[in-house]
Design a protein around this motif. Structure first.
Motif, short mmCIF file in Angstrom:
data_model
loop_
_atom_site.label_atom_id
_atom_site.label_comp_id
_atom_site.label_asym_id
_atom_site.label_seq_id
_atom_site.Cartn_x
_atom_site.Cartn_y
_atom_site.Cartn_z
N GLN A 138 -0.16 1.24 9.07
CA GLN A 138 -1.56 1.28 8.60
C GLN A 138 -2.14 2.68 8.75
OE1 GLN A 138 -3.64 -1.48 7.50
NE2 GLN A 138 -1.60 -2.33 7.22
N THR A 139 -2.03 3.21 9.96
CA THR A 139 -2.58 4.53 10.23
C THR A 139 -1.49 5.41 10.83
OG1 THR A 139 -3.32 3.90 12.44
CG2 THR A 139 -4.91 3.62 10.64
N TRP A 140 -1.63 6.71 10.62
CA TRP A 140 -0.62 7.67 11.07
C TRP A 140 -1.29 8.79 11.87
CZ3 TRP A 140 4.67 7.19 10.17
CH2 TRP A 140 5.03 6.08 9.39
N LYS A 141 -0.73 9.12 13.00
CA LYS A 141 -1.27 10.22 13.80
C LYS A 141 -1.03 11.54 13.08
CE LYS A 141 -0.45 7.49 17.93
NZ LYS A 141 -1.85 7.01 17.99
N THR A 142 -1.83 12.56 13.40
CA THR A 142 -1.66 13.84 12.73
C THR A 142 -0.28 14.41 13.06
OG1 THR A 142 -2.73 14.91 14.59
CG2 THR A 142 -4.10 14.47 12.65
N GLN A 143 0.21 15.26 12.17
CA GLN A 143 1.59 15.74 12.34
C GLN A 143 1.73 16.62 13.57
OE1 GLN A 143 3.36 18.41 9.59
NE2 GLN A 143 1.46 19.51 9.13
N GLU A 144 2.95 16.59 14.11
CA GLU A 144 3.29 17.50 15.19
C GLU A 144 4.49 18.33 14.77
OE1 GLU A 144 3.32 16.17 19.10
OE2 GLU A 144 1.86 14.58 18.75
N PHE A 145 4.45 19.61 15.08
CA PHE A 145 5.61 20.46 14.87
C PHE A 145 6.44 20.41 16.14
CE2 PHE A 145 2.91 23.11 11.75
CZ PHE A 145 3.32 22.31 10.69
N ALA B 71 8.78 18.58 11.51
CA ALA B 71 7.49 17.90 11.63
C ALA B 71 7.68 16.40 11.82
CB ALA B 71 6.64 18.16 10.40
N THR B 72 6.82 15.78 12.64
CA THR B 72 6.86 14.32 12.81
C THR B 72 5.46 13.74 12.65
OG1 THR B 72 6.45 14.38 15.20
CG2 THR B 72 8.75 14.42 14.51
N ARG B 73 5.42 12.48 12.22
CA ARG B 73 4.18 11.69 12.29
C ARG B 73 4.55 10.29 12.77
NH1 ARG B 73 -0.18 12.26 7.51
NH2 ARG B 73 -1.42 11.35 9.19
N ARG B 74 3.68 9.69 13.58
CA ARG B 74 3.96 8.37 14.14
C ARG B 74 2.87 7.38 13.76
NH1 ARG B 74 3.60 7.64 19.24
NH2 ARG B 74 2.17 9.36 19.56
N SER B 75 3.30 6.12 13.60
CA SER B 75 2.34 5.03 13.38
C SER B 75 2.59 3.96 14.43
CB SER B 75 2.52 4.43 11.99
OG SER B 75 1.76 3.24 11.87
N GLU C 220 0.83 -1.19 0.00
CA GLU C 220 0.00 0.00 0.00
C GLU C 220 0.88 1.25 0.00
OE1 GLU C 220 -1.37 -0.53 4.55
OE2 GLU C 220 -2.01 1.31 3.56
N GLU C 221 0.27 2.35 -0.43
CA GLU C 221 0.98 3.62 -0.46
C GLU C 221 0.04 4.70 0.05
OE1 GLU C 221 3.03 4.62 -4.09
OE2 GLU C 221 3.62 6.56 -3.29
N GLN C 222 0.55 5.58 0.91
CA GLN C 222 -0.28 6.70 1.36
C GLN C 222 0.57 7.95 1.50
OE1 GLN C 222 -1.72 6.31 5.52
NE2 GLN C 222 -0.79 4.28 5.49
N LEU C 223 -0.07 9.10 1.25
CA LEU C 223 0.63 10.38 1.32
C LEU C 223 0.64 10.83 2.77
CD1 LEU C 223 -0.96 12.15 -1.78
CD2 LEU C 223 1.11 10.74 -1.66
#
Ligand SMILES: *[C@@H]1O[C@H](CO)[C@@H](O)[C@H](O)[C@H]1NC(C)=O
Ligand SMILES: *[C@@H]1O[C@H](CO)[C@@H](O)[C@H](O)[C@H]1NC(C)=O
Ligand SMILES: *[C@@H]1O[C@H](CO)[C@@H](O)[C@H](O)[C@H]1NC(C)=O
Ligand SMILES: *[C@@H]1O[C@H](CO)[C@@H](O)[C@H](O)[C@H]1NC(C)=O
Length: 385
Positions: free
Chosen positions: A94-101, A85-89, A37-40
């Motif tokens: 599968q799913t990614w939390k909203t970005q944090e600065f 910026a970071t994002r964590r899964s 799978e691919e996600q932006l």
């Protein structure tokens, strides 16, 4: 008696598990990568950010995934003000939390640049290295910093000024991941590699033997001619990604900025934990044609993987390649995205049987420019979903 029996059966199960793991390892030297799978993860323009660039990606101490990038407030160039910026899964991508600065460099003109993420698996600490004033735009002292996280990338410390230890020479880490030595020599050493800016460019590595308390420069390969303005064809090692092979040697895959010898990647080796690199061991991998860009290598379960935009002139055609002999020859390739493609990085989640059949690619892509999106690709290595 019951306990003794249990113990024996546990031992037998362990031995069987060990045997089957070894068996699998020796047989699994064949992979059949497909895109599951691919996600932006980031879309330039969103959240009032001009451009998201410079993807970093790592597994975390708890076996999750952490993605990091530069959120360039005004878009465009490498200097300019940014957020980190970071994002964590927490579910294997599968799913990614909203970005944090995580950081805001304020109104500074020559703002923060990534950078390297390193996991210290012994202390369960994640470091992110970045620099400020890497281009001397309305500033004249470059500062190297890290922030670190002891809770799997959820919270981060204040920036620590590493230039107090290593000086204020420009050091552009990676971009990519750093490594912790798993095999002798120097087990436990933290290593990140990068380059400087012209005219004093070259490959430089930073080392720590005390889990990140103190840092020093280790091996380097300077550009030729050094400290002199460059022309096309000069020898200029630039952005790079190291990894460790099972015999403890370190391989660094390097951007060949002025296309010395070929329009392809340079490969350096170190046999002393990145204390030194010998130009005798330098090779050029003519299979890995390259438009001069940051590319990625990853060593996972006996297989070497490589990603870059597969073109000698343009940042297009993101391609995954794999090798069963440490990059001596490349056994196969998988087209990831035929259009605009830029920087890329890879990771895999170690020590997790469930997830070990996957590798993850985070790369810059677009329809009309390679800086439109940062996209996460989950690749199954077993040819099934
Ligand atoms: C360095 O920058 C400071 C502040 O912008 C300026 O005052 C100083 O003259 C600069 N020094 C040099 C050597 O360019
Ligand atoms: C970081 O430390 C170095 C070396 O002490 C110093 O020259 C530099 O000004 C410091 N950076 C900042 C932003 O304070
Ligand atoms: C794209 O990459 C493939 C290999 O994956 C190669 O065969 C093809 O020639 C490349 N296309 C361009 C336009 O470079
Ligand atoms: C790859 O390198 C390792 C050393 O880390 C070596 O043990 C192994 O034999 C090499 N594999 C091949 C196929 O050359």
């Amino acid at each position: 008696m019951y306990i003794a029996k249990m113990a024996i059966s546990t031992v037998i199960i362990r031995v069987l598990a060990l045997l089957s793991t070894n068996f699998l390892l020796s047989c699994s030297i064949q992979v059949n990568p497909i895109i599951e799978e691919e996600q932006l993860l980031w879309i330039s323009g969103q959240d009032n950010i001009g451009v998201y660039r410079i993807p970093l990606l790592t597994y975390t101490p708890k076996g999750h995934l952490l993605a990091i990038c530069e959120a360039r407030k005004n878009g465009g160039g490498d200097s300019g003000p940014k957020f980190l910026a970071t994002r964590r899964s927490e579910d294997a991508g599968q799913t990614w939390k909203t970005q944090e600065f995580v950081l805001n460099d304020g109104p500074i003109v020559d703002g923060l640049n990534l950078g390297v993420v390193i996991v210290d698996d012994i202390t369960s600490t994640i470091f992110i290295f970045y620099q400020v004033c890497g281009h001397y735009v309305q500033c004249n002292i470059s500062t190297q910093y890290y922030i670190k996280s002891m809770d799997d990338g959820v919270t981060w410390t204040q920036p620590y000024n590493v230039s107090k230890q290593i000086g204020t020479k420009v050091f552009a880490g990676g971009p990519g991941y750093g490594i912790q030595k798993k095999h002798a020599p120097h087990i436990g050493r933290l290593i990140l590699c990068g380059h400087s800016t012209l005219p004093g460019d070259g490959l430089f590595c930073l080392l720590s033997d005390d889990h990140g308390d103190t840092w020093r420069y280790g091996g380097m390969v300077k550009s030729i001619p050094y400290n002199t303005a460059k022309v096309k064809g000069d020898f200029v090692p630039d952005e790079c990604q190291p990894l460790e092979l099972p015999d403890g040697s370190i391989m660094v895959n390097v951007r060949n900025q002025y296309q010395y010898h070929c329009h392809c990647r340079m490969i350096f080796m170190s046999y002393d934990g990145a204390d030194s690199f010998k130009t005798d061991d330098l090779r050029f991998d003519t299979t890995l044609v390259d438009p001069t860009v940051a590319a990625a290598i990853l060593y996972h379960q006996g297989v070497l993987f490589f990603t870059n935009p597969e073109s000698d002139t343009h940042r297009i055609n993101m391609t995954l390649r794999w090798s069963y002999n440490n990059g001596t020859t490349w056994a196969g390739s998988l087209p990831v995205w035929s259009k605009d493609s830029g920087y890329s990085t890879m990771t895999a989640i170690p020590n997790n049987v469930q997830d070990s059949k996957y590798i993850y690619i985070l790369y810059e892509k677009g329809q009309v420019s390679s800086t439109q999106y940062l996209s996460l690709v989950k690749v199954s290595l077993t040819g099934d979903l």
